[in-house]
Design a protein around this motif. Sequence first.
Motif, PDB file in Angstrom:
ATOM      1  N   ALA A  31       0.856  -1.187   0.000  1.00 22.21           N
ATOM      2  CA  ALA A  31       0.000   0.000   0.000  1.00 22.21           C
ATOM      3  C   ALA A  31       0.891   1.235   0.000  1.00 22.21           C
ATOM      4  N   TRP A  32       0.293   2.341  -0.415  1.00 19.79           N
ATOM      5  CA  TRP A  32       0.999   3.619  -0.367  1.00 19.79           C
ATOM      6  C   TRP A  32      -0.022   4.738  -0.234  1.00 19.79           C
TER       7      TRP A  32
ATOM      8  N   ALA B 283      -5.771  -3.718   5.056  1.00 21.31           N
ATOM      9  CA  ALA B 283      -6.988  -3.936   4.279  1.00 21.31           C
ATOM     10  C   ALA B 283      -6.682  -4.568   2.927  1.00 21.31           C
ATOM     11  N   ALA B 284      -5.577  -4.164   2.299  1.00 24.92           N
ATOM     12  CA  ALA B 284      -5.244  -4.691   0.977  1.00 24.92           C
ATOM     13  C   ALA B 284      -4.741  -6.126   1.041  1.00 24.92           C
ATOM     14  N   SER B 285      -4.071  -6.499   2.131  1.00 20.55           N
ATOM     15  CA  SER B 285      -3.483  -7.834   2.231  1.00 20.55           C
ATOM     16  C   SER B 285      -4.427  -8.856   2.841  1.00 20.55           C
ATOM     17  N   GLY B 286      -5.483  -8.397   3.502  1.00 25.91           N
ATOM     18  CA  GLY B 286      -6.393  -9.322   4.151  1.00 25.91           C
ATOM     19  C   GLY B 286      -5.973  -9.703   5.545  1.00 25.91           C
ATOM     20  N   CYS B 287      -4.943  -9.079   6.086  1.00 31.67           N
ATOM     21  CA  CYS B 287      -4.501  -9.351   7.449  1.00 31.67           C
ATOM     22  C   CYS B 287      -5.364  -8.561   8.430  1.00 31.67           C
ATOM     23  N   ASP B 288      -5.546  -9.130   9.614  1.00 31.33           N
ATOM     24  CA  ASP B 288      -6.389  -8.483  10.615  1.00 31.33           C
ATOM     25  C   ASP B 288      -5.654  -7.376  11.355  1.00 31.33           C
ATOM     26  N   SER B 289      -4.425  -7.638  11.748  1.00 29.19           N
ATOM     27  CA  SER B 289      -3.668  -6.659  12.525  1.00 29.19           C
ATOM     28  C   SER B 289      -2.190  -6.953  12.362  1.00 29.19           C
ATOM     29  N   GLY B 290      -1.371  -6.097  12.919  1.00 29.41           N
ATOM     30  CA  GLY B 290       0.072  -6.274  12.846  1.00 29.41           C
ATOM     31  C   GLY B 290       0.730  -5.650  14.049  1.00 29.41           C
ATOM     32  N   ARG B 291       1.959  -5.990  14.251  1.00 30.76           N
ATOM     33  CA  ARG B 291       2.719  -5.395  15.348  1.00 30.76           C
ATOM     34  C   ARG B 291       3.944  -4.700  14.767  1.00 30.76           C
ATOM     35  N   SER B 292       4.294  -3.590  15.361  1.00 27.34           N
ATOM     36  CA  SER B 292       5.430  -2.810  14.880  1.00 27.34           C
ATOM     37  C   SER B 292       6.311  -2.460  16.065  1.00 27.34           C
TER      38      SER B 292
ATOM     39  N   PRO C 150       2.633  -8.457  10.264  1.00 26.59           N
ATOM     40  CA  PRO C 150       1.227  -8.863  10.362  1.00 26.59           C
ATOM     41  C   PRO C 150       1.102 -10.116  11.220  1.00 26.59           C
ATOM     42  N   THR C 151       0.013 -10.209  11.959  1.00 22.76           N
ATOM     43  CA  THR C 151      -0.137 -11.312  12.909  1.00 22.76           C
ATOM     44  C   THR C 151      -1.045 -12.414  12.407  1.00 22.76           C
ATOM     45  N   THR C 152      -1.652 -12.262  11.240  1.00 18.51           N
ATOM     46  CA  THR C 152      -2.531 -13.307  10.733  1.00 18.51           C
ATOM     47  C   THR C 152      -1.855 -14.050   9.599  1.00 18.51           C
ATOM     48  N   ALA C 153      -2.525 -15.062   9.106  1.00 14.00           N
ATOM     49  CA  ALA C 153      -1.969 -15.848   8.006  1.00 14.00           C
ATOM     50  C   ALA C 153      -1.835 -14.983   6.766  1.00 14.00           C
TER      51      ALA C 153
ATOM     52  N   THR D 164      -3.450 -14.968  -0.006  1.00 13.43           N
ATOM     53  CA  THR D 164      -3.063 -15.859  -1.099  1.00 13.43           C
ATOM     54  C   THR D 164      -2.328 -15.116  -2.197  1.00 13.43           C
ATOM     55  N   SER D 165      -2.699 -13.875  -2.475  1.00 17.35           N
ATOM     56  CA  SER D 165      -2.013 -13.088  -3.500  1.00 17.35           C
ATOM     57  C   SER D 165      -1.777 -11.691  -2.955  1.00 17.35           C
ATOM     58  N   PRO D 166      -0.555 -11.367  -2.580  1.00 18.68           N
ATOM     59  CA  PRO D 166      -0.265 -10.057  -2.000  1.00 18.68           C
ATOM     60  C   PRO D 166      -0.648  -8.945  -2.963  1.00 18.68           C
ATOM     61  N   ALA D 167      -1.263  -7.912  -2.420  1.00 19.67           N
ATOM     62  CA  ALA D 167      -1.638  -6.762  -3.245  1.00 19.67           C
ATOM     63  C   ALA D 167      -0.424  -5.896  -3.502  1.00 19.67           C
TER      64      ALA D 167
END
Length: 216
Positions: A168-169, A189-198, A206-209, A212-215
């Motif tokens: 994303a950008w 939102a673009a990757s389908g992940c729920d959340s992430g840690r930084s 990202p903390t979820t699986a 299937t196709s990275p945006a």
Amino acid sequence: MRSPASEKLGIIRLLEGSHLRAKRRLDRLGIPTFYRWYDRSLALGEAGLEVRKPHPGRVWTRSPDEIREGIECRALDETELSPRERVLRFTDTERHFASEALVYPILKAHDLIASRAFVVIKAIDEIRDKTKRPNQMWQTDFASLKITGRGWSSLGTILDDVSRAFVAWKLCTTLKARDVTDTPELALAASGCDSGRSGTSRGCHPTTAPATSPAI
């Protein structure tokens, strides 16, 4: 490439024995400095045709020798002063301007420059925690861009560490906290992940699986 003295002398002898006019012959040979060669050969012989190394004349920025000697004597008497302190002290007491660039080589020549204390940090040969799948770790960065007719803007990007694809950008006119947090939210939102840690120097995790196709 400069011609040796023997070659110059050969050209002079060739022109002296030629039936053509000297200027016409020189135009054919393409030698614009012939007359300087000829004058030096008449005055000094073949030795005057030797290649002369260019040497600078008087360097106008060089300080007088007595000033340099004064700085050297004071440096040997007061070894605890740094080059900058030495410049200030000399300017105040002698009423003569001296630059730090002048004082430093004098102090260095007499081994009066103290080595700076530093710690050597050696980088590791390779990263220990390597990423193996897309969306396992992202890299984020912000860059300032000047757009004609619009002014300065900030470009925030999220890059996947494995696929090297942009997740994303966002182009922002400001660099507020909300602008910074919007970019990871767009990536989630673009990757389908729920959340992430930084919070690490290597990026956002990202903390979820993975999707299937990275945006991009």
